[in-house]
Structure formats: C-alpha cells, structure tokens
Design a protein around this motif. Structure first.
Motif, mmCIF file in Angstrom:
data_model
loop_
_atom_site.group_PDB
_atom_site.id
_atom_site.type_symbol
_atom_site.label_atom_id
_atom_site.label_comp_id
_atom_site.label_asym_id
_atom_site.label_seq_id
_atom_site.Cartn_x
_atom_site.Cartn_y
_atom_site.Cartn_z
ATOM 1 N N PRO A 83 56.771 55.369 85.616
ATOM 2 C CA PRO A 83 56.834 54.042 86.406
ATOM 3 C C PRO A 83 56.106 53.052 85.739
ATOM 4 O O PRO A 83 54.998 53.225 85.048
ATOM 5 N N SER A 84 56.414 51.759 86.165
ATOM 6 C CA SER A 84 55.608 50.514 85.516
ATOM 7 C C SER A 84 54.144 50.540 85.630
ATOM 8 O O SER A 84 53.524 49.818 85.066
ATOM 9 N N SER A 85 53.472 51.515 86.815
ATOM 10 C CA SER A 85 52.204 51.533 86.972
ATOM 11 C C SER A 85 51.089 51.931 85.852
ATOM 12 O O SER A 85 50.150 51.694 85.803
ATOM 13 N N TYR A 86 52.035 52.639 84.905
ATOM 14 C CA TYR A 86 51.191 53.233 83.751
ATOM 15 C C TYR A 86 50.717 52.096 82.813
ATOM 16 O O TYR A 86 49.836 52.426 81.679
ATOM 17 N N ALA A 215 45.691 66.834 80.481
ATOM 18 C CA ALA A 215 46.721 67.398 81.200
ATOM 19 C C ALA A 215 46.575 66.506 82.495
ATOM 20 O O ALA A 215 47.711 66.079 82.996
ATOM 21 N N GLU A 216 45.420 65.938 83.068
ATOM 22 C CA GLU A 216 45.472 65.467 84.308
ATOM 23 C C GLU A 216 46.090 63.956 84.093
ATOM 24 O O GLU A 216 46.569 63.249 85.071
ATOM 25 N N ALA A 217 45.934 63.405 83.083
ATOM 26 C CA ALA A 217 46.584 62.146 82.645
ATOM 27 C C ALA A 217 48.134 61.942 82.996
ATOM 28 O O ALA A 217 48.578 60.969 83.121
ATOM 29 N N ILE A 218 48.874 63.293 82.797
ATOM 30 C CA ILE A 218 50.083 63.486 82.635
ATOM 31 C C ILE A 218 50.585 63.769 84.198
ATOM 32 O O ILE A 218 51.689 63.152 84.561
ATOM 33 N N THR A 219 49.704 64.114 84.895
ATOM 34 C CA THR A 219 50.294 64.557 86.388
ATOM 35 C C THR A 219 50.850 63.284 87.157
ATOM 36 O O THR A 219 51.838 63.754 87.799
ATOM 37 N N PRO A 220 50.396 62.017 87.064
ATOM 38 C CA PRO A 220 51.118 61.040 87.884
ATOM 39 C C PRO A 220 52.395 60.793 87.433
ATOM 40 O O PRO A 220 53.320 60.447 88.285
ATOM 41 N N PHE A 221 52.936 61.258 86.320
ATOM 42 C CA PHE A 221 54.315 61.125 85.716
ATOM 43 C C PHE A 221 55.036 62.122 86.205
ATOM 44 O O PHE A 221 56.213 62.022 86.741
ATOM 45 N N ILE A 222 54.475 63.217 86.453
ATOM 46 C CA ILE A 222 55.218 64.237 87.080
ATOM 47 C C ILE A 222 55.292 64.219 88.771
ATOM 48 O O ILE A 222 56.376 64.466 89.112
ATOM 49 N N ARG A 225 58.041 61.746 89.661
ATOM 50 C CA ARG A 225 59.258 62.483 89.289
ATOM 51 C C ARG A 225 59.797 63.544 90.554
ATOM 52 O O ARG A 225 60.702 63.393 91.453
ATOM 53 N N PHE A 226 58.674 64.306 90.518
ATOM 54 C CA PHE A 226 58.930 65.546 91.335
ATOM 55 C C PHE A 226 58.742 65.425 93.033
ATOM 56 O O PHE A 226 59.265 66.090 93.749
ATOM 57 N N ASN A 227 57.946 64.555 93.394
ATOM 58 C CA ASN A 227 57.848 64.303 94.748
ATOM 59 C C ASN A 227 58.798 63.718 95.478
ATOM 60 O O ASN A 227 58.758 63.615 96.714
ATOM 61 N N ILE A 228 59.682 63.054 94.641
ATOM 62 C CA ILE A 228 60.924 62.578 95.106
ATOM 63 C C ILE A 228 62.115 63.621 95.523
ATOM 64 O O ILE A 228 62.575 63.524 96.393
#
Length: 336
Positions: A83-86, A215-222, A225-228
């Motif tokens: 997402p563009s938030s990154y 690892a925690e920096a990657i969690t928002p990307f996951i 995607r997966f909360n959708i």
C-alpha cells in the motif's frame, strides 16, 4: 442471607472458565474492506473519481504539503505488494526538503477501486496525469518503486513534458519476462494466490525481495493483504491483484526504457534479484532472471541522460533498508 449469596456468586465467577482468561483475550479483528478500510494511512486520503474503460472508479491519494515549499512536486508510485502508506519515511524526507508530495494508490491497489475489468499500464498512466490535472500540477518529479517503476517508464514515454526527473527505485520490468516464463491462465493464478497463507507470503517476501528489515516491519504488508480475506469482496480484490500480475507479464516496458530522454536515476539494491514469474520458468532459465543491478547499469548506458546507483547490502526495499544513503542519492539527483 444477601452476604451469603454475594459470596457464593463471587466464588462462582472466579471459578468460571470465562472470567480470568477469556476476558483478557482480544476479540477477532474485523476484516479490512476491499479499499483497505480499517488499515491506517499516515496522512489524510482523498478520492478522485475516474472512468476506465466505461467503469466508474475512484482513485485514492495523499497530498502532503511542505512546511517550507520549494515550488516543486514529487509523485510517488508504489509497488504491487505494498500500500502507498509504506512511502511514509520518503514523504517526510521530501517534505523536509521542500517538496509537495502526491502519493496515489493506483486503480486496483490500496484504498482505490478494484475494477471489474483488466488493469493496463496505459490506463494507470492516464489516471496519474488526470490526478496532476485535478491538482493543477503542470510538471512533477516521479519517484517510483518496483511495479511503480514500470508505470513510471510508461508515463515518461507518454507524457515527457509533464515530468522533470524520473527516479526508478528497485524497478521491475528491466527485462521482458515473456522471454523466460510461459503464459499462465488467470484462473490458475487466482487458484495459486488463494492458497497462499500469511506465513507463506512472509517467506515469499523475504526470499523474493532479499529483505533486510526486522520481521515486525514486514507485518503491515502481510496484514494489508491477508486481513482482506475475511471480507465478502475478497474474490474481487483477488482478481484485481492477479490482473496486476498479468499486466506485468503482458505489457513489458524494457524495450522502451532506452528511449527515455528525461534525466533518469536507477537506485538498485545490490542483493535484489526479484523476477516476477521465476518459479514458472524452465529451470535452465531461472538463474538468468533478476540480475537487476546489472540490467539497470546496462540500460542506463544506452540512455542519453541516465545513471545507475547500486547500494550494497540492500534488497528490494532499498529506501527502507538504507534510508540515509537513499536520501543522499535522491535529493542530490532532484536538486541538480
């Protein structure tokens, strides 16, 4: 009698399996919406109505002013899996240097509409220029990442008078993936993507992108995607996501890159060997794919006004992994 009943009730509550343990448990998280409702962005999000191929759509964007403006605007173009938030740290970096920063979610991504039709780079390019027109911005700098690099190339080729500088950060599309990977039916791609788990996706990001972040920096990307997946609109989101993969494959830009006359900077992570579709390529060809730093240097040498900067010990998320060096290179380039 009242005291005896109260004491008995207290004992019963303490003995209940629901009291001490389950009261502390967080309720299940509500799924994000198809436009990432529930997923926070760092700045206010606006919407621009658009029509693509007869379909009414809405393009989300952030428009962040500088405290001490220098009169120039940067447009940030996101990658496929983000997402563009990154872009938040890059927005801050550019704002502090005086730039107004416009950050769209392209149609099919993030908080923008997910179309029923297929995605095409030409449409995304027109949409981005329509956003500049809407904001009354005659000329802008483009800073792009990953898939956004392919879009940046298409914009630079189609609308060179609207762009001052082009920064391609770890772009994909530096080679024509059709030369390595056989075509894959959309339904097969949907089936494969639907089977992917959150943990499998984490491993995929770490492997494909050579990520150097915790690892925690990657969690928002996951999460994005997966909360959708719990949303009733998930099948439409998934089809749009797969359409973006088909767009990368079917609409190469590698052959156009040497034709760009605008000042262009490639910023590459030395360890970034991302190559969409590599697992589907014949084994003998896989090792030839994704030599991205070398590809960028070779392409820059063919262009009239381009250079490639390779940052050591970084992967695909180079602007998050080496922020100080990235700042130095980008601001130096845009300042010339």
């Amino acid at each position: 009698m009242n005291r005896i009943l109260s004491a008995a009730l207290a004992v019963a509550l303490l003995a209940s399996p629901f009291t001490p343990t389950r009261a502390a448990e967080a309720p299940p998280r509500e799924p994000y919406g198809i436009a990432l409702e529930g997923f926070a962005y760092p700045y206010p999000v606006h919407q621009l109505p658009l029509v693509n191929d007869g379909e009414q759509l809405s393009m989300a964007y952030m428009d962040v002013a500088a405290a001490q403006p220098n009169g120039r605007t940067v447009v940030l173009l996101h990658g496929r899996n983000f997402p563009s938030s990154y872009w938040a740290p890059v927005i801050k970096m550019l704002n502090e240097a005086g730039f107004r920063v416009v950050v769209p979610d392209q149609i099919g991504f993030g908080k923008s509409s997910k179309p029923q039709g297929e995605l095409h780079f030409d449409n995304l390019a027109r949409n981005t220029i329509a956003l500049l027109d809407h904001l009354k911005i005659d000329k802008a700098e483009i800073v792009a990442h990953s898939l956004g690099g392919m879009l940046g190339v298409r914009i630079a080729r189609a609308y060179p008078d609207r762009i001052a500088h082009l920064v391609l950060t770890a772009p994909i599309g530096l080679e024509d993936y059709r030369l390595f990977v056989p075509p894959t039916p959309t339904e097969k791609m949907i089936e494969t993507e639907d089977k992917l788990t959150a943990e499998g996706y984490r491993k995929q990001l770490q492997t494909n992108y050579a990520i150097k972040l915790p690892a925690e920096a990657i969690t928002p990307f996951i999460d994005a995607r997966f909360n959708i997946k719990g949303s009733p609109d998930y099948p439409r989101w998934l089809r749009a996501f797969v359409s973006s993969g088909q767009m990368i494959y079917r609409e190469p830009v590698a052959h156009e890159i040497p034709l760009i006359a605008l000042p262009t900077l490639f910023i590459m992570g030395a360890d970034d060997h991302n190559a969409p579709g590599r697992p589907l390529a014949p084994e003998a060809l896989r090792a030839k794919m994704g030599q991205n730093a070398e590809l960028a240097k070779a392409l820059a040498a063919k262009m009239p006004n381009a250079r490639a900067e390779v940052i050591p010990n970084t992967g695909h998320l180079v602007f998050l992994e080496a922020p100080e060096r990235y700042k130095e290179v980008v601001l130096g380039f845009l300042g010339r």
